[in-house]
Design an enzyme around this catalytic site. Structure first.
Site, PDB file in Angstrom:
ATOM      1  N   ARG A   9      34.040 -18.410 -41.706  1.00  0.00           N
ATOM      2  CA  ARG A   9      35.229 -18.343 -41.570  1.00  0.00           C
ATOM      3  C   ARG A   9      35.719 -17.595 -42.922  1.00  0.00           C
ATOM      4  O   ARG A   9      36.818 -17.291 -43.175  1.00  0.00           O
ATOM      5  CB  ARG A   9      36.239 -19.494 -41.571  1.00  0.00           C
ATOM      6  CG  ARG A   9      36.110 -20.014 -40.056  1.00  0.00           C
ATOM      7  CD  ARG A   9      36.670 -21.523 -39.755  1.00  0.00           C
ATOM      8  NE  ARG A   9      36.122 -21.884 -38.671  1.00  0.00           N
ATOM      9  CZ  ARG A   9      35.180 -22.911 -38.563  1.00  0.00           C
ATOM     10  NH1 ARG A   9      34.527 -23.327 -39.934  1.00  0.00           N
ATOM     11  NH2 ARG A   9      34.294 -23.360 -37.685  1.00  0.00           N
ATOM     12  N   ASN A  66      35.917 -35.363 -36.846  1.00  0.00           N
ATOM     13  CA  ASN A  66      35.687 -36.671 -35.976  1.00  0.00           C
ATOM     14  C   ASN A  66      34.671 -37.568 -36.444  1.00  0.00           C
ATOM     15  O   ASN A  66      33.571 -37.378 -37.370  1.00  0.00           O
ATOM     16  CB  ASN A  66      35.194 -36.368 -34.571  1.00  0.00           C
ATOM     17  CG  ASN A  66      33.803 -35.536 -34.592  1.00  0.00           C
ATOM     18  OD1 ASN A  66      34.185 -34.447 -35.248  1.00  0.00           O
ATOM     19  ND2 ASN A  66      32.900 -35.819 -34.286  1.00  0.00           N
ATOM     20  N   SER A  97      29.793 -29.084 -42.781  1.00  0.00           N
ATOM     21  CA  SER A  97      29.984 -29.159 -41.335  1.00  0.00           C
ATOM     22  C   SER A  97      28.685 -30.106 -40.765  1.00  0.00           C
ATOM     23  O   SER A  97      27.715 -30.011 -41.521  1.00  0.00           O
ATOM     24  CB  SER A  97      29.736 -27.819 -40.674  1.00  0.00           C
ATOM     25  OG  SER A  97      30.908 -26.926 -40.816  1.00  0.00           O
ATOM     26  N   GLY A  98      28.975 -30.404 -39.788  1.00  0.00           N
ATOM     27  CA  GLY A  98      27.619 -31.313 -39.117  1.00  0.00           C
ATOM     28  C   GLY A  98      27.991 -32.652 -38.593  1.00  0.00           C
ATOM     29  O   GLY A  98      27.408 -33.233 -38.409  1.00  0.00           O
ATOM     30  N   GLY A  99      29.515 -32.623 -38.302  1.00  0.00           N
ATOM     31  CA  GLY A  99      30.046 -33.988 -37.577  1.00  0.00           C
ATOM     32  C   GLY A  99      29.231 -34.200 -36.252  1.00  0.00           C
ATOM     33  O   GLY A  99      29.228 -35.584 -36.034  1.00  0.00           O
ATOM     34  N   GLU A 100      28.546 -33.449 -35.478  1.00  0.00           N
ATOM     35  CA  GLU A 100      27.944 -33.622 -34.506  1.00  0.00           C
ATOM     36  C   GLU A 100      26.286 -34.043 -34.708  1.00  0.00           C
ATOM     37  O   GLU A 100      25.488 -34.332 -33.841  1.00  0.00           O
ATOM     38  CB  GLU A 100      27.746 -32.431 -33.448  1.00  0.00           C
ATOM     39  CG  GLU A 100      28.960 -32.197 -32.815  1.00  0.00           C
ATOM     40  CD  GLU A 100      30.224 -32.383 -33.382  1.00  0.00           C
ATOM     41  OE1 GLU A 100      30.532 -31.342 -34.205  1.00  0.00           O
ATOM     42  OE2 GLU A 100      31.362 -33.249 -33.166  1.00  0.00           O
ATOM     43  N   TRP A 115      41.871 -18.509 -29.387  1.00  0.00           N
ATOM     44  CA  TRP A 115      40.879 -18.976 -30.299  1.00  0.00           C
ATOM     45  C   TRP A 115      41.012 -18.145 -31.478  1.00  0.00           C
ATOM     46  O   TRP A 115      40.147 -17.993 -32.595  1.00  0.00           O
ATOM     47  CB  TRP A 115      39.412 -18.952 -29.797  1.00  0.00           C
ATOM     48  CG  TRP A 115      38.563 -19.897 -30.256  1.00  0.00           C
ATOM     49  CD1 TRP A 115      37.719 -19.607 -31.277  1.00  0.00           C
ATOM     50  CD2 TRP A 115      38.542 -21.264 -29.828  1.00  0.00           C
ATOM     51  NE1 TRP A 115      36.988 -21.105 -31.434  1.00  0.00           N
ATOM     52  CE2 TRP A 115      37.326 -22.041 -30.650  1.00  0.00           C
ATOM     53  CE3 TRP A 115      39.287 -22.046 -28.822  1.00  0.00           C
ATOM     54  CZ2 TRP A 115      37.287 -23.280 -30.379  1.00  0.00           C
ATOM     55  CZ3 TRP A 115      38.959 -23.284 -28.789  1.00  0.00           C
ATOM     56  CH2 TRP A 115      37.842 -23.966 -29.533  1.00  0.00           C
ATOM     57  N   ASP A 175      36.489 -36.683 -29.462  1.00  0.00           N
ATOM     58  CA  ASP A 175      36.171 -35.667 -30.441  1.00  0.00           C
ATOM     59  C   ASP A 175      37.446 -34.726 -30.895  1.00  0.00           C
ATOM     60  O   ASP A 175      37.550 -33.592 -30.709  1.00  0.00           O
ATOM     61  CB  ASP A 175      35.050 -34.750 -29.823  1.00  0.00           C
ATOM     62  CG  ASP A 175      34.774 -33.657 -30.787  1.00  0.00           C
ATOM     63  OD1 ASP A 175      34.952 -33.927 -31.872  1.00  0.00           O
ATOM     64  OD2 ASP A 175      34.664 -32.478 -30.356  1.00  0.00           O
ATOM     65  N   TRP A 181      35.351 -28.937 -42.028  1.00  0.00           N
ATOM     66  CA  TRP A 181      35.030 -27.443 -41.935  1.00  0.00           C
ATOM     67  C   TRP A 181      36.186 -26.580 -41.234  1.00  0.00           C
ATOM     68  O   TRP A 181      36.045 -25.601 -41.020  1.00  0.00           O
ATOM     69  CB  TRP A 181      33.813 -27.645 -40.821  1.00  0.00           C
ATOM     70  CG  TRP A 181      34.448 -28.213 -39.472  1.00  0.00           C
ATOM     71  CD1 TRP A 181      34.360 -29.337 -39.172  1.00  0.00           C
ATOM     72  CD2 TRP A 181      35.203 -27.449 -38.332  1.00  0.00           C
ATOM     73  NE1 TRP A 181      35.022 -29.815 -38.021  1.00  0.00           N
ATOM     74  CE2 TRP A 181      35.550 -28.490 -37.597  1.00  0.00           C
ATOM     75  CE3 TRP A 181      35.753 -26.392 -38.063  1.00  0.00           C
ATOM     76  CZ2 TRP A 181      36.153 -28.361 -36.300  1.00  0.00           C
ATOM     77  CZ3 TRP A 181      36.086 -26.073 -36.888  1.00  0.00           C
ATOM     78  CH2 TRP A 181      36.464 -27.187 -35.895  1.00  0.00           C
ATOM     79  N   TRP A 233      32.901 -22.039 -30.539  1.00  0.00           N
ATOM     80  CA  TRP A 233      32.960 -23.221 -29.420  1.00  0.00           C
ATOM     81  C   TRP A 233      33.261 -22.512 -28.175  1.00  0.00           C
ATOM     82  O   TRP A 233      32.455 -22.567 -27.184  1.00  0.00           O
ATOM     83  CB  TRP A 233      33.560 -24.416 -29.882  1.00  0.00           C
ATOM     84  CG  TRP A 233      32.918 -25.578 -29.048  1.00  0.00           C
ATOM     85  CD1 TRP A 233      31.820 -25.483 -28.279  1.00  0.00           C
ATOM     86  CD2 TRP A 233      33.370 -26.870 -28.961  1.00  0.00           C
ATOM     87  NE1 TRP A 233      31.838 -26.880 -27.523  1.00  0.00           N
ATOM     88  CE2 TRP A 233      32.674 -27.657 -27.987  1.00  0.00           C
ATOM     89  CE3 TRP A 233      34.728 -27.372 -29.616  1.00  0.00           C
ATOM     90  CZ2 TRP A 233      32.979 -28.966 -27.927  1.00  0.00           C
ATOM     91  CZ3 TRP A 233      34.888 -28.842 -29.368  1.00  0.00           C
ATOM     92  CH2 TRP A 233      34.064 -29.556 -28.319  1.00  0.00           C
ATOM     93  N   THR A 265      30.430 -23.551 -42.624  1.00  0.00           N
ATOM     94  CA  THR A 265      31.240 -22.569 -41.852  1.00  0.00           C
ATOM     95  C   THR A 265      32.569 -22.167 -42.399  1.00  0.00           C
ATOM     96  O   THR A 265      33.105 -21.037 -42.177  1.00  0.00           O
ATOM     97  CB  THR A 265      31.341 -22.962 -40.445  1.00  0.00           C
ATOM     98  OG1 THR A 265      32.070 -24.031 -40.291  1.00  0.00           O
ATOM     99  CG2 THR A 265      29.994 -23.276 -39.660  1.00  0.00           C
TER     100      THR A 265
HETATM  101  O1  LIG Z   1      32.153 -31.610 -36.699  1.00  0.00           O
HETATM  102  C1  LIG Z   1      31.873 -30.770 -37.433  1.00  0.00           C
HETATM  103  O2  LIG Z   1      31.211 -30.737 -38.376  1.00  0.00           O
HETATM  104  C2  LIG Z   1      31.954 -29.480 -36.447  1.00  0.00           C
HETATM  105  C3  LIG Z   1      31.819 -28.070 -37.394  1.00  0.00           C
HETATM  106  C4  LIG Z   1      32.143 -27.169 -36.782  1.00  0.00           C
HETATM  107  C5  LIG Z   1      31.882 -25.707 -37.159  1.00  0.00           C
HETATM  108  O3  LIG Z   1      31.600 -25.966 -38.447  1.00  0.00           O
HETATM  109  O4  LIG Z   1      32.046 -24.735 -36.995  1.00  0.00           O
HETATM  110  C6  LIG Z   1      33.031 -27.343 -35.334  1.00  0.00           C
HETATM  111  C7  LIG Z   1      33.299 -28.447 -35.057  1.00  0.00           C
HETATM  112  N1  LIG Z   1      33.001 -29.443 -35.624  1.00  0.00           N
HETATM  113  C8  LIG Z   1      34.143 -28.859 -33.810  1.00  0.00           C
HETATM  114  O5  LIG Z   1      34.439 -29.923 -33.451  1.00  0.00           O
HETATM  115  C9  LIG Z   1      34.768 -27.624 -33.061  1.00  0.00           C
HETATM  116  O6  LIG Z   1      35.402 -27.694 -32.257  1.00  0.00           O
HETATM  117  C10 LIG Z   1      34.488 -26.223 -33.582  1.00  0.00           C
HETATM  118  C11 LIG Z   1      34.813 -25.179 -33.048  1.00  0.00           C
HETATM  119  C12 LIG Z   1      34.232 -24.331 -33.899  1.00  0.00           C
HETATM  120  C13 LIG Z   1      34.265 -22.949 -33.716  1.00  0.00           C
HETATM  121  O7  LIG Z   1      34.163 -22.096 -34.948  1.00  0.00           O
HETATM  122  O8  LIG Z   1      34.819 -22.223 -32.530  1.00  0.00           O
HETATM  123  N2  LIG Z   1      33.678 -24.667 -34.789  1.00  0.00           N
HETATM  124  C14 LIG Z   1      33.650 -26.285 -34.744  1.00  0.00           C
END
Ligand SMILES: O=C(O)c1cc(C(=O)O)c2c(n1)C(=O)C(=O)c1cc(C(=O)O)[nH]c1-2
Ligand SMILES: O=C(O)c1cc(C(=O)O)c2c(n1)C(=O)C(=O)c1cc(C(=O)O)[nH]c1-2
Lengths: 600, 600
Positions: free
Chosen positions: A120, A267, A179-182, A485, A314, A249, A549, A164
């Site tokens: 970003r 989340n 980042s890394g919630g997933e 977006w 989420d 993030w 995303w 990011t």
């Molecule tokens: O949970 C996370 O750490 C995480 C990181 C990121 C990211 O770093 O881009 C996104 C998301 N979640 C997320 O939930 C999300 O909707 C999302 C959209 C985007 C994007 O750049 O379009 N990044 C992320």
């Protein structure tokens, strides 16, 4: 000696000065308050129809380009997704490359980036350019040469950690998220010393108060001290908080007068709520989904507000917190306005954290009926509770989708109109949670999603809206085919801008949303539209480059509709409109002399 | 039944009709004769300064984009370098993708492409789009759907064979060349049946007359029959002709009245001349470096002219042969004009192959003093003979460099001015040949080169020139910083166009070369500037995307100055001006109504 180090040389003096010079676009959000507003007014409702491309620059990188160009004096700084190249372009010389920085990064970072290889943007302060590399390296570059001054390690991609977000420089510190919630990453915000890169403080999003930098006696919540200690542990099922998400993030804002920084946490850990319940019951999973107000020097939490306790969808709460002074009920208030993924637009008192307004900014939002203004908690509609419906049950028709009513795309606030201009998503989902085991560096998601345009609406997947944060009402809404977006921009002349996933830059009348002009850039826009003045002339600049995303299907070559955590299906036909490619496009309105010559 | 198949349905009827409709840009070179000229005249010397970007489209592919967009009716066809995607774009719908074709190709093709992963474009005929894929697959796509109708295998990349040239449809055949001169590939031109993809004939560039489709009693050379048989074998050292190069990767032109096709063959096998000498003496290495005139039906050679016998400099003779009717010495002649890599501009009688004019089109050319008009042979300057100087000796200051005074970038002919408009290189070289062994699929080069701007000149590496082919004189010359690697366009209104390696599209006055307008597209231009009319309005369109041999340093990430066969050093600082990225940019002049409105 101490005087020498902390006196007039504070790094944010340079940021404040750079912002004050309104020819610049000095920070990703335009100013510390996150307004994305410019007092420039050469481009008007009358002449914007003549806006045309002044020059262009391909970044040499495909996939999603988020953030936007910074302009400071004669130099423009742009950045790319992985491998995170940074260019300094000479505005006196048609964008000639003054320097390029391109780190060598381990490509194994790519598969642990949840939502495309985005970045970003950079921050410029104290003669340095700060870049948060995907591989968790925070690097300070000499702004004149692009040479590395120092670098610091902020995480480990083997655990699913990546970067990011754009760093933000506040006083003598650079703020960096994670980042890394997933991937079950435990979120934190970290402050590094601008001069040396030494870590000064790190505030976790989950865990004991000490780690979260909360003082339960002092840190406020809904107008009073939190009281109870260690909620960041107690509101979790066993040790889940250690892999509890709450990543950071999004965008960070700052109020210099209150000396407070603001940001949100994401989340909680797995998307399968059953795994996060305690004794089979919902539990808050604090401090995920929380707005934090922290002292800029010490990092100590001043107040907290959790938007979506025990997330079941989420609704990652990281969206930017815009700081604006608004008159509410006849009273001038220092507010913070947040358009959350969950579809509620929140107005809070940014000094105290008191909740003032919480209303849906997309009328289709249905997971909660409203927010209880006393407790601050959403009233969840049981029909859309993926926890109530249970593991391995597909909960259908939930609005918004996990993409949220708004995601990373930052909104804009105009001090002239007092309104917020918000790029939004208009997408709903089916959501089926399932059991998942934590393995470091592997996805810790546990849900299958499919997404589609909000039913019973205009058929498109986006709206661009104007929002009155004093009342929580949509002033006008402009439909778009795809999720909007891209970050919005407003200007003094009453002309605003945003980008579309198809690649259009759109100019609109800030009064009524009427479209004034539209131009198709090379690729879909998920970056932010910025403006600046150079050599006496106003320009508008944006990075194209579809992805993120919403565009993950194109960016990563995915076609299964449930791939990309469900985003692929909704945007399946985006490729008919645009393809990958990172390009800077700079616009101008031809000057009057040229126009006059035309007649002859 | 035969009537049905060969009667009015001849594929080139559709090509001829598409070309006749001057709103179209129906073939890569604009017409069969290779004029790259358009009778469109809406964009004039007066209004071209107002030209602006109408819309853009990123191709989603990095590296060098050669060739250009075809426009037929409401559809634009564009293509990319490897992986050779093809898009049909809907002009009624802002370039929306009607279909995309993207073959899956073996990435092992990439390392055997000598000069970037380029592709010079598609042909449209008979309701089909013809694409020559890098992996040697010629494919016919349904023009409406992009679905494969048939495909044919033209070579084998394991032997270093690839395809980069644009196929050309002549009558009921598709003509396809072959690349790989730097891998000891034995060149050929092959005709495939338009309907079925069945091979009809193949004419080799070296070997026995039967293979070359020469009749020594009938095929003419310098005004008389060749006479001696099998020169394609006898003028070689042993079996060298079997790995003798003479590849056919340039452009093919066609004279419908004479029913003759014209093309050139490339350099002979290894770049080390000592290995090609016979009994220690130079020998012609026929039919490398030769212009072939062939019967369009049978493929039989009507005449031949070898420009650089026994090449010692890689003056690959494939450049386009432009067919123009010129008045020479008071006599109207059907001519063929060729701007060869070796720096000579040749004018020949295209019926007989008689040599009419041969003059340097860059005054710095020094490897030969002149061309003997009786024998047609260059008078080589011994100082620059890399053979005379010997193996492992560095011959310095040779002009032009192996990149040639012109390479793949096609020139333009205006029937209005009678002049040729030629994008040229202005680069010299040092050349050191060394012994090399042939291994199938491995480079068979045997020379180390370094390149630099022509000394004692303007310091730049390119000129854009206007050329009088009746006298062999430069009418005007416009210096450029880098090699002009983009194809030229001329139009009825007296405005011409070309692109620069930095990424500019340049409009010039065809009378005097005065620059009228310049615009910086996203990436360096090595594609060709085309024009078309849609919905009553003239557009100019070009593919940006730096690369090709000149841009190989950027395209392939090479930095050693002698890498990329010597091209890297010369263009070392190109990255300060532009970066990779494939983007279509479409330009327009805003219409008068808009201009008038401007005044208010
Ligand atoms: O949970 C996370 O750490 C995480 C990181 C990121 C990211 O770093 O881009 C996104 C998301 N979640 C997320 O939930 C999300 O909707 C999302 C959209 C985007 C994007 O750049 O379009 N990044 C992320
Ligand atoms: O000998 C060959 O087969 C061969 C092939 C090609 C090609 O296919 O691109 C080039 C060349 N040679 C060559 O000599 C050359 O200068 C060249 C330039 C380019 C380009 O696209 O920029 N291709 C080629």
């Amino acid at each position: 000696v101490i005087g020498l180090m902390t006196g007039p040389a504070l790094a944010n003096d340079s940021v404040i000065n750079n912002i004050k010079n309104t020819s610049n676009w000095a920070t990703q959000l335009g100013n510390y308050q996150g307004h994305r507003y410019s007092p420039l007014d050469q481009i008007t409702k009358q002449n914007v129809k003549d806006m045309r491309v002044a020059w262009t620059f391909s970044t040499g990188v495909l996939r999603g380009h988020e953030g936007g160009p910074l302009v400071i004096g004669d130099t423009m700084y742009i950045h790319t997704p992985f491998p995170n190249a940074v260019y300094a372009l000479d505005l006196k010389n048609e964008g000639r490359v003054k320097w390029k920085y391109e780190p060598r990064q381990d490509a194994n970072v790519i598969p642990v980036m949840c939502c495309d290889t985005v970045n970003r943007g950079v921050a410029v302060a104290d003669g340095k350019v700060f870049l948060a590399q995907a591989d968790n390296t925070l690097v300070a570059l000499d702004a004149n040469t692009g040479k590395v001054v120092w670098s610091a390690k902020n995480g480990d991609h083997a655990k699913g950690e990546t970067l990011t977000a754009a760093p933000v420089v506040v006083k003598d510190k650079v703020l960096v998220g994670i980042s890394g919630g997933e991937f079950g990453v435990r979120g934190h915000l970290t402050a590094y010393d601008v001069k040396t890169g030494k870590q000064v403080w790190r505030a976790y999003s989950t865990g004991p108060d000490k780690d979260v930098m909360i003082d339960p006696k002092k840190t406020m919540m809904m107008g009073k001290p939190i009281g109870e200690a260690d909620l960041g542990v107690k509101t979790w099922n066993g040790d889940e908080w250690k892999i509890g998400g709450g990543t950071t993030w999004g965008w960070y804002t700052y109020d210099p007068e209150l000396n407070t920084i603001y940001y949100g946490t994401g989340n909680p850990g797995t998307w399968n709520p059953a795994q996060r319940a305690k004794d089979g019951k919902p539990v808050d999973n604090k401090w995920s989904m929380t707005i934090f107000a922290r002292d800029a020097d010490t990092g100590q939490a001043k107040w907290v507000y959790q938007k979506t306790p025990f997330d079941e969808w989420d609704y990652d709460g990281v969206n930017e917190n815009i700081l604006a002074d608004l008159t509410i009920g006849g009273k001038k208030r220092k507010t913070l306005v947040n358009f959350d993924r969950n579809g509620f637009g929140y107005t809070l008192d940014r000094e105290t954290g008191e909740l003032l307004v919480a209303e849906k900014f997309d009328p289709k939002v249905n997971w909660a009926d409203k927010v209880d203004m006393k407790t601050g908690r959403p009233q969840v509609n049981p029909k859309y509770s993926t926890f109530a419906n249970g593991e391995d049950t597909n909960s259908k028709g939930i609005c918004p989708a996990a993409l949220g009513s708004k995601d990373q795309q930052p909104a804009s606030f105009s001090p002239d109109t007092g309104l917020f201009y918000v790029p939004t998503n208009h997408i709903c989902m089916d959501y089926e949670p399932f059991k998942v085991s934590y393995v470091a560096g592997q996805p810790y998601v546990g849900a299958t999603l499919s997404m589609y345009p909000a039913p019973g609406s205009h058929g498109g997947m986006g709206n661009f809206i104007a929002w009155d944060a004093t009342t929580g009402k949509i002033k006008w809404s402009k439909p778009e085919k795809f999720a909007v977006w891209s970050g919005a921009l407003t200007t003094k002349s009453g002309v605003g801008f945003y980008g579309t996933l198809e690649g259009h830059v759109v100019a609109f009348d800030m009064n009524d949303g009427k479209e004034l002009w539209r131009f198709k850039t090379p690729s879909g826009i998920i970056g932010n539209v910025n403006t600046y003045m150079h050599d006496g002339k106003q320009y508008v600049a944006v990075l194209s480059g579809v992805g993120g995303w919403a565009g993950i299907g194109l960016a990563a070559g995915l076609t299964d509709p449930t791939a990309g955590l469900g985003a692929v299906g909704a945007h399946a036909n985006l490729g008919e409109y645009t393809q990958l490619g990172g390009v800077l496009t700079v616009f101008e309105v031809p000057n009057r002399k040229q126009s006059a010559e035309l007649k002859k």
